[in-house]
Design an enzyme around this catalytic site. Sequence first.
Site, PDB file in Angstrom:
ATOM      1  N   TYR A 103      29.481  41.311  34.059  1.00 30.04           N
ATOM      2  CA  TYR A 103      30.162  40.135  34.618  1.00 30.04           C
ATOM      3  C   TYR A 103      29.287  38.879  34.687  1.00 30.04           C
ATOM      4  O   TYR A 103      29.505  38.028  35.535  1.00 30.04           O
ATOM      5  CB  TYR A 103      30.715  40.480  36.014  1.00 30.04           C
ATOM      6  CG  TYR A 103      31.779  41.563  35.953  1.00 30.04           C
ATOM      7  CD1 TYR A 103      33.113  41.249  35.715  1.00 30.04           C
ATOM      8  CD2 TYR A 103      31.433  42.905  36.081  1.00 30.04           C
ATOM      9  CE1 TYR A 103      34.083  42.238  35.620  1.00 30.04           C
ATOM     10  CE2 TYR A 103      32.402  43.906  35.989  1.00 30.04           C
ATOM     11  CZ  TYR A 103      33.720  43.562  35.764  1.00 30.04           C
ATOM     12  OH  TYR A 103      34.669  44.545  35.665  1.00 30.04           O
ATOM     13  N   GLU A 144      51.333  44.042  28.515  1.00 28.96           N
ATOM     14  CA  GLU A 144      50.740  44.592  27.280  1.00 28.96           C
ATOM     15  C   GLU A 144      50.637  43.526  26.188  1.00 28.96           C
ATOM     16  O   GLU A 144      49.628  43.435  25.487  1.00 28.96           O
ATOM     17  CB  GLU A 144      51.555  45.788  26.780  1.00 28.96           C
ATOM     18  CG  GLU A 144      51.612  46.961  27.747  1.00 28.96           C
ATOM     19  CD  GLU A 144      50.236  47.437  28.184  1.00 28.96           C
ATOM     20  OE1 GLU A 144      49.256  47.247  27.452  1.00 28.96           O
ATOM     21  OE2 GLU A 144      50.135  47.980  29.296  1.00 28.96           O
ATOM     22  N   HIS A 163      43.516  56.320  34.915  1.00 21.60           N
ATOM     23  CA  HIS A 163      42.251  55.657  34.597  1.00 21.60           C
ATOM     24  C   HIS A 163      41.026  56.481  34.977  1.00 21.60           C
ATOM     25  O   HIS A 163      39.941  56.246  34.460  1.00 21.60           O
ATOM     26  CB  HIS A 163      42.200  54.275  35.248  1.00 21.60           C
ATOM     27  CG  HIS A 163      43.338  53.391  34.812  1.00 21.60           C
ATOM     28  ND1 HIS A 163      44.639  53.632  35.191  1.00 21.60           N
ATOM     29  CD2 HIS A 163      43.376  52.305  34.011  1.00 21.60           C
ATOM     30  CE1 HIS A 163      45.430  52.714  34.650  1.00 21.60           C
ATOM     31  NE2 HIS A 163      44.699  51.897  33.927  1.00 21.60           N
TER      32      HIS A 163
HETATM   33  O1  X8Z Z   1      47.047  50.452  33.341  1.00 25.76           O
HETATM   34  C1  X8Z Z   1      47.657  49.424  33.483  1.00 25.76           C
HETATM   35  C2  X8Z Z   1      48.361  48.796  32.280  1.00 25.76           C
HETATM   36  C3  X8Z Z   1      47.651  49.060  31.007  1.00 25.76           C
HETATM   37  S1  X8Z Z   1      46.128  48.239  30.875  1.00 25.76           S
HETATM   38  C4  X8Z Z   1      49.760  49.327  32.179  1.00 25.76           C
HETATM   39  N1  X8Z Z   1      47.796  48.863  34.707  1.00 25.76           N
HETATM   40  C5  X8Z Z   1      47.200  49.451  35.896  1.00 25.76           C
HETATM   41  C6  X8Z Z   1      47.844  50.759  36.287  1.00 25.76           C
HETATM   42  O2  X8Z Z   1      48.906  51.090  35.750  1.00 25.76           O
HETATM   43  O3  X8Z Z   1      47.305  51.458  37.151  1.00 25.76           O
HETATM   44  C7  X8Z Z   1      48.495  47.618  35.013  1.00 25.76           C
HETATM   45  C8  X8Z Z   1      48.446  47.492  36.496  1.00 25.76           C
HETATM   46  C9  X8Z Z   1      47.392  48.429  36.978  1.00 25.76           C
HETATM   47 ZN    ZN Z   2      46.324  46.186  30.756  1.00 24.93          ZN
END
Ligand code: X8Z
Ligand code: ZN
Length: 606
Positions: A218, A379, A506
């Site tokens: 960052y 997206e 994630h």
């Molecule tokens: O993962 C995402 C996107 C793809 S980069 C759909 N988001 C996070 C999640 O779903 O946890 C967007 C908001 C937060």
């Molecule tokens: Zn995203």
Amino acid sequence: MQNTLSVRFFTVAVLIVFLYAAPAFAQIKGKPTAAEAAKFIEAAEARLAALSLKANQASWINSNFITYDTENLNAAVSDEFTAAITEFAVKSHRFDGLKLPYDVRRKINLLQNGIVIPAPKDDAERTELTKTAVSMESDYGRGKYCPPDEDGKCYSLGDFEKILAESRDPKELKKAWLGWHTVSPPYRTRYARFVELANKGAKELGYKDTGELWRSGYDMKPDEFSAEMERLWLQVKPLYDSLYVYTRAKLVKKYGASVVPPNGPIPAHLLGNMWSQEWTNIYPLLAPPSSSSGYDLTKILQDRKTDAKQMVHYGENFFVSLGMQKLPETFFERSLLTKPADRDVVCHASAWDLDAQQDVRIKMCIEINAIDFTTIHHELGHNYYQLAYASKPYLYQDSANDGFHEAIGDTIALSVTPEYLKQLQFIDKSPSAGADIALLMERALAKVSFLPFGYLVDKWRWDVFSGKTKPADYNKAWWDLRLQYQGIAPPEARSESDFDAGAKYHVASNTPYARYFLATILQYQFHRALCRQAGFTGPLHRCSIYGNKEVGANLQKMLAMGKSRPWPEALKALTGEDKMDATAIIDYYAPLKKWLDEQNRGLPPR
Ligand code: X8Z
Ligand code: ZN
């Protein structure tokens, strides 16, 4: 998914890096020179660009057809890429302390701090790390639960999410929540091993641990970045608290004090979302009594028989109205827009940039509703960023910081106002100012509710990577943070045989998460700046930049900078501000905050 010297798609980041290094450099001895550094970077960029195309293709196929073979092929290519980028990063230290032209020095820094999953030098360990990372994401993607009392019927994440969104039966909600959370315990041990190996790689690159490496991207010191996150969180916390207190009281009313403790945490299964990270789906329980936003976008889309492709065209049309290009033909030929009936795919929405030129795509199991309408804009924001910086050198083909990448499509979605929907002829007339609280409430349920979750996911991982949280405490630490920041509790007691953090995409896919917190702050800064540039003087939630080519050109200019300059410069170019600042989101919701605080009078505080 997103970039970051790992595979270029936005969300998954399984690519490690590799250091294949032009063999010539391996032998270099003697005093390093600036000319040698420039050559080194040139070779690294060429090699990484070639490898990342292959890695992206393998990763794309793996995510679109999850099988034993695609997983192995993906892991093998990912391993090659990881080895190469790691080696480049290590070798680049040869030029430490040497006076270099701006771009060479910046690219060396980016090479060193842009690796998401740092691999150890040891071949066997690197391969183990890559395989582990790829397998966790695949396991998440194919995750299902078949309740023993339902005669062999199995539920995917999508099925469970639908129940969380629509059911108001606490028993059914709890069952769905618990069902999905059976998917992650099988990779809990693998996750701990993954942490060990990635940390070894991070140390070899000169970082204390992988979390420190993540915080190094960052343009400031890692500790300064943690302090920035905390500063921004404290700016927005009172807004979250107001929404929280209001929401809890409504849930007490709906479900009774035996289900929702009026003075305690909100049970996680009642907020309309598997991770309680956004509460849009319980809007009907929370809608302000006297006013309504006057329309239901989900119903409009469904009544018009909109299909997945048309949903994408609406998003594309917005970007085109700002003067940006149409999506390439190949976007529609190669994207995945609906959930295939007969095979396992990673349904979590992502945007991809396969060749760093025009081969952009999304992969998303689109449902026809308002939430996915917004997600499509999200997206496409990634894809338009990717298209804008395609002519930049490889190491600059990324956003100013990762929060920027996540913020662009969301910024556009903030312009999906009643006035805009009127222009699309979705509604006949824009609701009057009396609907403002309802409009703000709906949006706050998507955005304000998200803030603590956006912050805590990486708080958890930073502690895991640093060793402050040991594998034996993974679940306890996760729920401590969920309680502290979100004010929520699991539907029933959890133990260390669970792995609830791993039930979030994630974590399973090792995609850093602080970016989404930053994006939630940044998108309001961008929106405020663009609306000012458009000469808009009304309340910010009524501003739409749809069709404004002049403002679109300003946005495009920032996107085209890619990662070539430190992010404060990119921010300044667009907004005139050089600090991330939550006053924009606070101002946006100020009327709602005032209203909530009136409703909350006499209620137990958080
Ligand atoms: O993962 C995402 C996107 C793809 S980069 C759909 N988001 C996070 C999640 O779903 O946890 C967007 C908001 C937060
Ligand atoms: Zn995203």
